[in-house]
Design an enzyme around this catalytic site. Structure first.
Site, PDB file in Angstrom:
ATOM      1  N   GLY A  86      51.312  40.370 -36.992  1.00 31.85           N
ATOM      2  CA  GLY A  86      49.841  42.248 -37.289  1.00 31.85           C
ATOM      3  C   GLY A  86      49.838  42.742 -35.824  1.00 31.85           C
ATOM      4  O   GLY A  86      49.877  43.818 -35.748  1.00 31.85           O
ATOM      5  N   ALA A  94      48.417  38.173 -36.475  1.00 30.90           N
ATOM      6  CA  ALA A  94      46.212  38.085 -36.879  1.00 30.90           C
ATOM      7  C   ALA A  94      45.985  36.471 -37.226  1.00 30.90           C
ATOM      8  O   ALA A  94      47.384  35.747 -36.097  1.00 30.90           O
ATOM      9  CB  ALA A  94      46.558  38.160 -38.863  1.00 30.90           C
ATOM     10  N   GLU A 122      55.500  37.057 -40.596  1.00 34.30           N
ATOM     11  CA  GLU A 122      54.758  35.975 -40.982  1.00 34.30           C
ATOM     12  C   GLU A 122      55.542  35.053 -42.545  1.00 34.30           C
ATOM     13  O   GLU A 122      54.736  34.250 -42.953  1.00 34.30           O
ATOM     14  CB  GLU A 122      53.949  37.155 -42.024  1.00 34.30           C
ATOM     15  CG  GLU A 122      52.940  37.536 -41.856  1.00 34.30           C
ATOM     16  CD  GLU A 122      53.968  39.016 -41.155  1.00 34.30           C
ATOM     17  OE1 GLU A 122      55.351  39.426 -40.083  1.00 34.30           O
ATOM     18  OE2 GLU A 122      53.079  40.246 -40.070  1.00 34.30           O
ATOM     19  N   GLU A 154      52.610  45.115 -36.465  1.00 35.17           N
ATOM     20  CA  GLU A 154      52.054  46.518 -37.118  1.00 35.17           C
ATOM     21  C   GLU A 154      51.330  47.467 -36.822  1.00 35.17           C
ATOM     22  O   GLU A 154      50.817  47.867 -36.747  1.00 35.17           O
ATOM     23  CB  GLU A 154      51.464  46.310 -38.609  1.00 35.17           C
ATOM     24  CG  GLU A 154      51.823  44.877 -39.216  1.00 35.17           C
ATOM     25  CD  GLU A 154      51.599  44.185 -40.412  1.00 35.17           C
ATOM     26  OE1 GLU A 154      51.040  43.362 -39.769  1.00 35.17           O
ATOM     27  OE2 GLU A 154      52.292  44.361 -40.994  1.00 35.17           O
TER      28      GLU A 154
HETATM   29  N1  T1G Z   1      46.925  32.925 -34.428  1.00 31.20           N
HETATM   30  C1  T1G Z   1      45.784  32.289 -34.329  1.00 31.20           C
HETATM   31  N2  T1G Z   1      46.291  31.029 -32.649  1.00 31.20           N
HETATM   32  C2  T1G Z   1      47.403  30.643 -33.370  1.00 31.20           C
HETATM   33  C3  T1G Z   1      48.144  31.912 -33.089  1.00 31.20           C
HETATM   34  C4  T1G Z   1      47.316  33.007 -34.254  1.00 31.20           C
HETATM   35  N3  T1G Z   1      48.452  33.960 -34.963  1.00 31.20           N
HETATM   36  N4  T1G Z   1      49.512  31.955 -32.785  1.00 31.20           N
HETATM   37  C5  T1G Z   1      49.201  31.156 -31.830  1.00 31.20           C
HETATM   38  N5  T1G Z   1      48.459  30.184 -31.767  1.00 31.20           N
HETATM   39  C6  T1G Z   1      48.053  29.248 -31.045  1.00 31.20           C
HETATM   40  C7  T1G Z   1      48.273  27.786 -31.559  1.00 31.20           C
HETATM   41  O1  T1G Z   1      47.834  26.927 -31.801  1.00 31.20           O
HETATM   42  C8  T1G Z   1      47.980  27.042 -29.610  1.00 31.20           C
HETATM   43  O2  T1G Z   1      46.913  26.980 -30.436  1.00 31.20           O
HETATM   44  C9  T1G Z   1      47.983  28.526 -28.725  1.00 31.20           C
HETATM   45  O3  T1G Z   1      47.840  29.710 -29.628  1.00 31.20           O
HETATM   46  C10 T1G Z   1      49.887  28.704 -28.014  1.00 31.20           C
HETATM   47  O4  T1G Z   1      50.178  28.786 -29.338  1.00 31.20           O
HETATM   48  C11 T1G Z   1      48.114  41.098 -40.810  1.00 31.20           C
HETATM   49  C12 T1G Z   1      48.571  38.532 -41.974  1.00 31.20           C
HETATM   50  C13 T1G Z   1      52.681  33.464 -30.183  1.00 31.20           C
HETATM   51  C14 T1G Z   1      55.531  32.736 -29.886  1.00 31.20           C
HETATM   52  O5  T1G Z   1      52.713  33.801 -36.964  1.00 31.20           O
HETATM   53  O6  T1G Z   1      54.635  31.779 -32.906  1.00 31.20           O
HETATM   54  O7  T1G Z   1      49.615  38.511 -38.376  1.00 31.20           O
HETATM   55  O8  T1G Z   1      47.751  24.783 -29.729  1.00 31.20           O
HETATM   56  O9  T1G Z   1      50.870  26.702 -28.828  1.00 31.20           O
HETATM   57  O10 T1G Z   1      55.243  28.450 -27.471  1.00 31.20           O
HETATM   58  O11 T1G Z   1      50.874  40.810 -41.620  1.00 31.20           O
HETATM   59  O12 T1G Z   1      52.153  30.828 -30.717  1.00 31.20           O
HETATM   60  O13 T1G Z   1      46.745  25.489 -27.807  1.00 31.20           O
HETATM   61  O14 T1G Z   1      44.757  25.122 -29.376  1.00 31.20           O
HETATM   62  O15 T1G Z   1      52.494  28.706 -30.252  1.00 31.20           O
HETATM   63  O16 T1G Z   1      53.949  30.211 -26.412  1.00 31.20           O
HETATM   64  C15 T1G Z   1      51.531  36.436 -37.776  1.00 31.20           C
HETATM   65  C16 T1G Z   1      52.255  32.668 -33.737  1.00 31.20           C
HETATM   66  C17 T1G Z   1      50.210  36.167 -37.986  1.00 31.20           C
HETATM   67  C18 T1G Z   1      53.056  33.483 -34.276  1.00 31.20           C
HETATM   68  C19 T1G Z   1      53.568  31.338 -28.533  1.00 31.20           C
HETATM   69  N6  T1G Z   1      52.045  34.956 -36.084  1.00 31.20           N
HETATM   70  N7  T1G Z   1      52.714  31.852 -33.499  1.00 31.20           N
HETATM   71  O17 T1G Z   1      54.435  30.413 -28.230  1.00 31.20           O
HETATM   72  O18 T1G Z   1      52.380  28.781 -27.692  1.00 31.20           O
HETATM   73  S1  T1G Z   1      50.353  36.831 -39.626  1.00 31.20           S
HETATM   74  C20 T1G Z   1      52.588  34.594 -36.257  1.00 31.20           C
HETATM   75  C21 T1G Z   1      53.690  32.192 -32.743  1.00 31.20           C
HETATM   76  C22 T1G Z   1      50.354  37.831 -40.339  1.00 31.20           C
HETATM   77  C23 T1G Z   1      49.808  40.607 -40.835  1.00 31.20           C
HETATM   78  C24 T1G Z   1      49.782  38.716 -40.526  1.00 31.20           C
HETATM   79  C25 T1G Z   1      53.829  31.264 -31.450  1.00 31.20           C
HETATM   80  C26 T1G Z   1      53.673  32.521 -30.451  1.00 31.20           C
HETATM   81  P1  T1G Z   1      46.636  25.085 -28.999  1.00 31.20           P
HETATM   82  P2  T1G Z   1      51.880  27.868 -28.923  1.00 31.20           P
HETATM   83  P3  T1G Z   1      54.009  29.113 -27.616  1.00 31.20           P
END
Ligand code: T1G
Length: 710
Positions: free
Chosen positions: A109, A63, A132, A112
């Site tokens: 998500g 998400a 999450e 999911e």
């Molecule tokens: N939402 C918004 N922005 C995100 C994002 C996300 N989920 N993931 C990464 N970004 C942005 C990050 O801030 C950065 O922005 C750019 O993308 C590159 O990220 C319903 C509710 C995927 C392993 O927790 O673990 O789903 O600084 O530098 O090192 O159940 O990003 O360039 O402006 O980290 O290659 C669950 C979080 C969400 C994954 C890539 N998902 N992201 O790593 O790049 S909750 C996460 C990561 C959810 C559901 C629930 C990593 C990555 P900027 P980066 P990277």
């Protein structure tokens, strides 16, 4: 603006492509686009099956975390969750086979959505996970319900409570992925989908109960999870909520479990724990954005490295480079020291191999990248040299003078110093623009934090190269200014001083440590000193006294130096603040410490008396925040988030509390300031309110408000 979700048909298969760079997050419009396209495919006579795939270098990474802050209350959260649950059931109810094609990551998500598809195929390098919990929430789109139905209770509990990613190979073995596609992912997914269409097969994950039918085994796995969380959660609530959601679905069915998940998700997403963790997530990425060093600053490629000094830190630093596949020269001044260093490195890798974390072949490969030497031969091929010799200024200056002679003019010259002034090394190197601090934390091959210390003349290219290198070394790089102790250790001196003074006032070492571990620290201040070595701090104090300085103004307890003089360095000598049985790391309280505390109190002219846990926690956390305010005011740290990232990665500060500065904000800066003034009146003038704390408290702001972060 290209469509967020595109629909095409290829070889009788509808291709639904998500195109929302950089990580295909489920930003508003993406779930709706997928829903529309799958519905369209179900009615499209040209399509016999559906493939869901991500454009760019990944599937869906989850998400859109930026959106969470917009959820105002439980009702809105619950309404949104019901809508996304219904959307996923529509995908799952598609009459044609729906196949998810995974590359890069399918996280949160993203996984999911993948599990709402009938099948999942992935390239070998793909990773999946439900991270999450690292954001203080739980899977909120059926992840706690579908995951157990694919991989069983134990694995789903592991993934949902630890948040770690797993690779495609393990995902296949666990049943999360149905096939690994070598070669072109889309072609492989289309072929898989066509075969399912020809066989007339679809499979609704929500109807798969085989892996959760053994309720006794499920209950045992859930109990084991709860017991494990008692040791690992360190006060975080989300991991427990994940277990509750999984339990509800396993024991009472998919619908009841989904309702429970929606309810628990609403609790978590509105919690301070989640706000703190999400702020840390972005703070960690923000830390790589340094004023004056634009994103397009040219950087040097680091293909070959060298480390000077094969002691504990130098050896660990050399391991970091070898682990990243970068050949590294490891130089020592004499053969015995070099052999000791190499033996330590080999022992570290053998321990990893004995735990199954590395194969013997991998150990041999990384060891072959570490090339021992007693000379500077080959340093002219290095793109970076990291100095990690003994903390002696003259020695470091002479090493940097050598490096200025034996390396190429474009070589980055980094120092791992934790206490000395890199500007002095910069001068002796003759190339100050190339000189920078790379301050690793012990053990350097394990701890993820790397303080990147900019000197007065450090060039922006050197800084940009260091930030890029930190990611390559799998470290979290934070740029800090050049002062004594930089950020982490400068603030730690105040944290430790309060611990020592509280001991003299009447608290006990176990009590103080217990208060801090109860707060969520991995180890208390005294236990930490016994691990790091009491001699390390003692030598720094000795050095400072030799140049007429001290780490901080005001009272310093004599007890640490008394222990040092007694040869009680901590675990490494079998005794420090605690005693240790031979070969054991279990701390045993030692009555001697009470005697020393009595003696120190007597010398200070105070009578020891009981100290409350609240007083202990408040004194230590207020001292930390007050010095953090000075660190910000002097621009040694750029943002409060940088300090909090440093403490999360450098000392294991409980992430769900956000960090020393976020925690101070949660207390309210007027309260923190009032405490500083109370302590000043009660304990002495060394309790000086930081000017920034004064200003922000008066303005009714927090550290993060002032930095423009919600
Ligand atoms: N939402 C918004 N922005 C995100 C994002 C996300 N989920 N993931 C990464 N970004 C942005 C990050 O801030 C950065 O922005 C750019 O993308 C590159 O990220 C319903 C509710 C995927 C392993 O927790 O673990 O789903 O600084 O530098 O090192 O159940 O990003 O360039 O402006 O980290 O290659 C669950 C979080 C969400 C994954 C890539 N998902 N992201 O790593 O790049 S909750 C996460 C990561 C959810 C559901 C629930 C990593 C990555 P900027 P980066 P990277």
């Amino acid at each position: 603006m290209p469509e967020l979700v595109q629909y095409t048909v290829q070889d009788d298969v509808a291709i639904v492509t998500i195109n929302n760079p950089p990580v295909n997050a489920l930003s508003p419009g993406v779930p709706e686009g997928i829903d529309t396209c799958v519905t369209r495919a179900a009615a499209d006579p040209a399509a016999k099956a559906v493939v869901l795939i991500g454009a760019g270098n990944t599937f869906i990474a989850g998400a859109d975390i930026k959106v969470f802050g917009t959820i105002p209350n439980r009702e809105v959260s619950i309404d949104r969750s019901h809508r996304v649950h219904a959307l996923l059931r529509r995908i799952e109810d598609c009459p044609k086979p729906v196949v998810c094609a995974i590359h890069g990551t399918a996280l949160g998500g993203g996984l999911e959505f993948a599990m709402a598809c009938h099948y999942r195929v992935a390239v070998p390098g793909a990773k999946v996970g439900q991270p999450e919990v690292l954001l203080g929430i739980i899977p909120g789109a059926g992840g706690t319900q579908r995951l157990p139905r694919l991989c069983g209770v134990a694995t789903s509990v592991e993934l949902c409570t630890q948040g770690q990613h797993i690779g495609a190979k393990r995902a296949l073995a666990e049943g999360i992925v149905d096939r690994i596609v070598d070669g072109d992912l889309l072609a492989g997914a289309i072929a898989f989908a066509r075969a399912k269409a020809a066989a007339g097969e679809t499979r609704k994950v929500r109807e798969q109960d085989a892996k959760i039918s053994d309720h006794a085994a499920a209950a045992a796995a859930l109990d084991a999870a709860r017991a494990s969380l008692e040791k690992t959660a360190r006060g975080a609530h989300a991991p427990y909520a994940a277990v509750q959601a999984i339990a509800a679905g396993v024991l009472h069915g998919f619908d009841a479990g989904s309702a429970r998940e929606i309810d628990l998700f609403a609790d978590c997403v509105l919690s301070a724990e989640s706000r703190n963790l999400i702020r840390l997530f972005f703070a960690e990425r923000e830390a790589a954005k340094v004023p004056g060093v634009p994103k397009d600053t040219p950087t040097a490629e680091i293909r070959a490295a060298a480390v000077v000094g094969a002691g504990t830190m130098g050896g660990g630093i050399a391991m970091n480079y070898a682990n990243a596949g970068i050949p590294v020269l490891l130089k020592e001044s004499d053969r015995a020291a070099l052999d000791r260093g190499l033996a330590t490195i080999r022992r570290n890798y053998d321990i990893s191999a004995s735990k199954g974390k590395m194969t013997p072949e991998q150990v041999n490969r990384v060891m072959s990248l570490i090339r021992p030497t007693l000379t500077y031969d080959g340093f002219d091929q290095a793109d970076i040299v990291v100095e990690a010799v003994f903390e002696n200024l003259d020695l470091k200056k002479s090493v940097f003078a050598d490096l200025g002679r034996v390396t190429r003019p474009d070589c980055v010259l980094a120092s791992n110093t934790s206490t000395l002034d890199i500007d002095q090394f910069a001068q002796s190197s003759g190339r100050p623009a190339n000189v920078i601090g790379h301050h690793f934390f012990s053990p350097a091959n394990v701890m993820k934090l790397m303080e990147i210390v900019r000197g007065r003349e450090t060039g922006s290219q050197t800084i940009a190269t260091s930030l890029k290198l930190a990611k390559k070394l799998n470290k979290v790089g934070v740029v800090v200014g050049n002062c004594f102790g930089f950020v982490a250790n400068r603030m730690l001196a105040y944290y430790m001083r309060e611990g020592y003074l509280l001991l003299e006032e009447g608290a006990s070492v176990p009590q103080i440590d217990h208060v801090l571990t109860g707060f969520g620290m991995p180890v208390g201040p005294f236990g930490m000193q016994d691990i790091a070595g009491i001699d390390v701090g003692a030598r720094i104090r000795q050095y400072l006294r030799s140049i007429g300085k001290s780490r901080l103004e005001g009272p310093e307890s004599p007890v640490p130096d008394w222990l040092y003089e007694m040869g009680r360095y901590g675990q490494k000598t079998g005794a420090g603040w605690y005693r240790y049985e031979a070969g054991s790391r279990t701390p045993i309280p030692d009555p001697l410490i009470e005697e020393l505390a009595d003696k120190a109190a007597h010398e200070r002219g105070i009578a020891r008396q009981p100290v409350s846990d609240d007083e202990i926690l408040s004194r230590i956390m207020v001292a930390l925040a007050n010095e953090g305010a000075n660190v910000l005011d002097e621009h040694i740290a750029i943002r409060p988030g940088d300090i909090d990232v440093i403490y999360a990665y450098g000392f294991g500060y409980p992430r769900h509390r956000g960090g020393p500065m976020a925690y101070a904000d949660s207390l309210g800066l007027p309260h923190v300031l009032a405490k500083v003034n109370e302590y000043r009146a009660r304990l002495g003038d060394h309790w000086q309110p930081a000017p920034l704390l004064d200003r922000l408290a008066a303005a009714g702001k927090g550290f993060y408000d002032a930095a423009g972060v919600a």
